[in-house]
Design a protein around this motif. Structure first.
Motif, PDB file in Angstrom:
ATOM      1  N   GLY A  23       0.789  -1.226   0.000  1.00 41.22           N
ATOM      2  CA  GLY A  23       0.000   0.000   0.000  1.00 41.22           C
ATOM      3  C   GLY A  23       0.819   1.273   0.000  1.00 41.22           C
ATOM      4  O   GLY A  23       0.322   2.341   0.367  1.00 41.22           O
ATOM      5  N   ARG A  24       2.084   1.162  -0.384  1.00 41.77           N
ATOM      6  CA  ARG A  24       2.989   2.332  -0.399  1.00 41.77           C
ATOM      7  C   ARG A  24       3.072   3.009   0.970  1.00 41.77           C
ATOM      8  O   ARG A  24       3.368   4.199   1.077  1.00 41.77           O
ATOM      9  N   ARG A  25       2.801   2.257   2.027  1.00 41.85           N
ATOM     10  CA  ARG A  25       2.941   2.802   3.385  1.00 41.85           C
ATOM     11  C   ARG A  25       4.343   2.493   3.882  1.00 41.85           C
ATOM     12  O   ARG A  25       4.678   1.322   4.078  1.00 41.85           O
ATOM     13  N   PRO A  26       5.155   3.534   4.099  1.00 49.09           N
ATOM     14  CA  PRO A  26       6.520   3.274   4.568  1.00 49.09           C
ATOM     15  C   PRO A  26       6.502   2.417   5.828  1.00 49.09           C
ATOM     16  O   PRO A  26       5.743   2.689   6.747  1.00 49.09           O
ATOM     17  N   GLY A  27       7.336   1.390   5.843  1.00 46.78           N
ATOM     18  CA  GLY A  27       7.409   0.500   6.997  1.00 46.78           C
ATOM     19  C   GLY A  27       6.650  -0.790   6.791  1.00 46.78           C
ATOM     20  O   GLY A  27       6.921  -1.779   7.463  1.00 46.78           O
ATOM     21  N   SER A  28       5.697  -0.804   5.868  1.00 44.54           N
ATOM     22  CA  SER A  28       4.972  -2.062   5.655  1.00 44.54           C
ATOM     23  C   SER A  28       5.875  -3.042   4.909  1.00 44.54           C
ATOM     24  O   SER A  28       6.718  -2.655   4.111  1.00 44.54           O
ATOM     25  N   MET A  29       5.694  -4.303   5.194  1.00 41.51           N
ATOM     26  CA  MET A  29       6.655  -5.318   4.775  1.00 41.51           C
ATOM     27  C   MET A  29       5.934  -6.587   4.335  1.00 41.51           C
ATOM     28  O   MET A  29       4.847  -6.888   4.810  1.00 41.51           O
ATOM     29  N   GLU A  66      10.682   6.383  -0.852  1.00 41.65           N
ATOM     30  CA  GLU A  66      10.889   6.585  -2.290  1.00 41.65           C
ATOM     31  C   GLU A  66      10.422   5.401  -3.138  1.00 41.65           C
ATOM     32  O   GLU A  66      10.350   5.517  -4.361  1.00 41.65           O
ATOM     33  N   GLY A  67      10.212   4.261  -2.479  1.00 38.67           N
ATOM     34  CA  GLY A  67       9.852   3.098  -3.280  1.00 38.67           C
ATOM     35  C   GLY A  67       9.802   1.851  -2.423  1.00 38.67           C
ATOM     36  O   GLY A  67       9.466   1.906  -1.252  1.00 38.67           O
ATOM     37  N   GLU A 111      18.925   5.217 -14.510  1.00 42.02           N
ATOM     38  CA  GLU A 111      19.068   3.776 -14.739  1.00 42.02           C
ATOM     39  C   GLU A 111      18.533   2.945 -13.574  1.00 42.02           C
ATOM     40  O   GLU A 111      18.418   1.717 -13.676  1.00 42.02           O
ATOM     41  N   ALA A 112      18.245   3.601 -12.446  1.00 40.45           N
ATOM     42  CA  ALA A 112      17.795   2.854 -11.265  1.00 40.45           C
ATOM     43  C   ALA A 112      16.462   2.171 -11.563  1.00 40.45           C
ATOM     44  O   ALA A 112      15.636   2.713 -12.297  1.00 40.45           O
ATOM     45  N   PRO A 113      16.250   0.981 -10.990  1.00 38.40           N
ATOM     46  CA  PRO A 113      15.002   0.267 -11.281  1.00 38.40           C
ATOM     47  C   PRO A 113      13.799   0.985 -10.689  1.00 38.40           C
ATOM     48  O   PRO A 113      13.896   1.620  -9.636  1.00 38.40           O
ATOM     49  N   ILE A 114      12.686   0.897 -11.373  1.00 37.97           N
ATOM     50  CA  ILE A 114      11.452   1.493 -10.857  1.00 37.97           C
ATOM     51  C   ILE A 114      10.329   0.466 -10.928  1.00 37.97           C
ATOM     52  O   ILE A 114      10.407  -0.530 -11.642  1.00 37.97           O
ATOM     53  N   LEU A 115       9.284   0.745 -10.148  1.00 40.14           N
ATOM     54  CA  LEU A 115       8.097  -0.097 -10.168  1.00 40.14           C
ATOM     55  C   LEU A 115       7.292   0.195 -11.422  1.00 40.14           C
ATOM     56  O   LEU A 115       7.288   1.313 -11.938  1.00 40.14           O
ATOM     57  N   ASP A 116       6.604  -0.834 -11.871  1.00 42.97           N
ATOM     58  CA  ASP A 116       5.640  -0.666 -12.953  1.00 42.97           C
ATOM     59  C   ASP A 116       4.281  -0.849 -12.301  1.00 42.97           C
ATOM     60  O   ASP A 116       3.850  -1.978 -12.073  1.00 42.97           O
ATOM     61  N   GLY A 117       3.657   0.257 -11.916  1.00 40.60           N
ATOM     62  CA  GLY A 117       2.447   0.146 -11.099  1.00 40.60           C
ATOM     63  C   GLY A 117       2.823  -0.447  -9.761  1.00 40.60           C
ATOM     64  O   GLY A 117       3.667   0.103  -9.049  1.00 40.60           O
TER      65      GLY A 117
END
Ligand SMILES: [Zn+2]
Ligand SMILES: [Zn+2]
Length: 191
Positions: A23-29, A66-67, A111-117
């Motif tokens: 859920g893009r919540r920092p700390g969730s794992m 950031e991701g 060049e850093a990897p990013i999420l696709d959705g």
């Protein structure tokens, strides 16, 4: 809309992980454990992870500002030819990987990897880690004696008494040309 839009990842691909639960919540794992088939390009020189072999993945996905930070290990079988005697040999390889998949493309590091959705693709990360970790000079055992330079046989099979009586052909030719100057027992030290 843009022509430069990247091709979307296939969520069914075994090396694509879904981060939606975070859920893009920092700390969730989230932990991911899965067994995947080794791709065909994990190979270098005499060593390879056989294509289709079981690769055990054990990963932690952690949402940060950031991701998604990906940390984990991949464990895979290795097949190789011994660099000394050329016999097939096997081993195992475990690599540690870690990378940050950004939500947005970073202008500082395009060049850093990013999420696709919500999806991220481990293919490149794993391949780089595996290729770096492959042993450059595999041996079947640390004390492998290799091959006999005289006949190409395996020294381990030929035994300690194995030797060749024939003279080096260069010395034999010298003996014929100048018999009186040729030493009776030529040795390499005289060259
Ligand atoms: Zn060997
Ligand atoms: Zn020999």
């Amino acid at each position: 809309m843009s022509a430069r839009r990247p091709v979307h990842l296939d969520p069914r691909s075994p090396l694509v992980l879904d981060t939606r639960e975070l859920g893009r919540r920092p700390g969730s794992m989230r932990h991911v454990r899965r067994t995947v088939d080794a791709p065909a390009d994990w190979a270098l020189g005499l060593v390879r992870v056989p294509a289709g072999a079981d690769v055990e993945l054990d990963f932690r996905l952690e949402a940060v500002m950031e991701g998604v930070l990906v940390t984990g290990t991949a464990d895979a079988p290795l097949a190789a030819e011994c660099g000394r005697c050329l016999e097939p040999t096997t081993d195992r390889l475990t690599v540690d990987v870690q990378d940050l998949f950004g939500y947005e493309r970073s202008p500082d590091d395009p060049e850093a990897p990013i999420l696709d959705g919500d999806l991220l693709d481990l293919t490149g990360l794993l391949r780089d880690a595996v290729l770096l970790a492959l042993p450059l000079n595999p041996v079947c055992s640390d004390d492998c004696p290799g091959l006999c330079p005289g006949c190409g046989g395996k020294l381990a099979d030929l035994g300690p008494d194995h030797s060749h009586d024939t003279l080096d052909p260069r010395w034999a030719a010298l003996g014929t040309l100048a018999p009186d100057r040729s030493p009776s027992t030529p040795s390499m030290q005289e060259s």
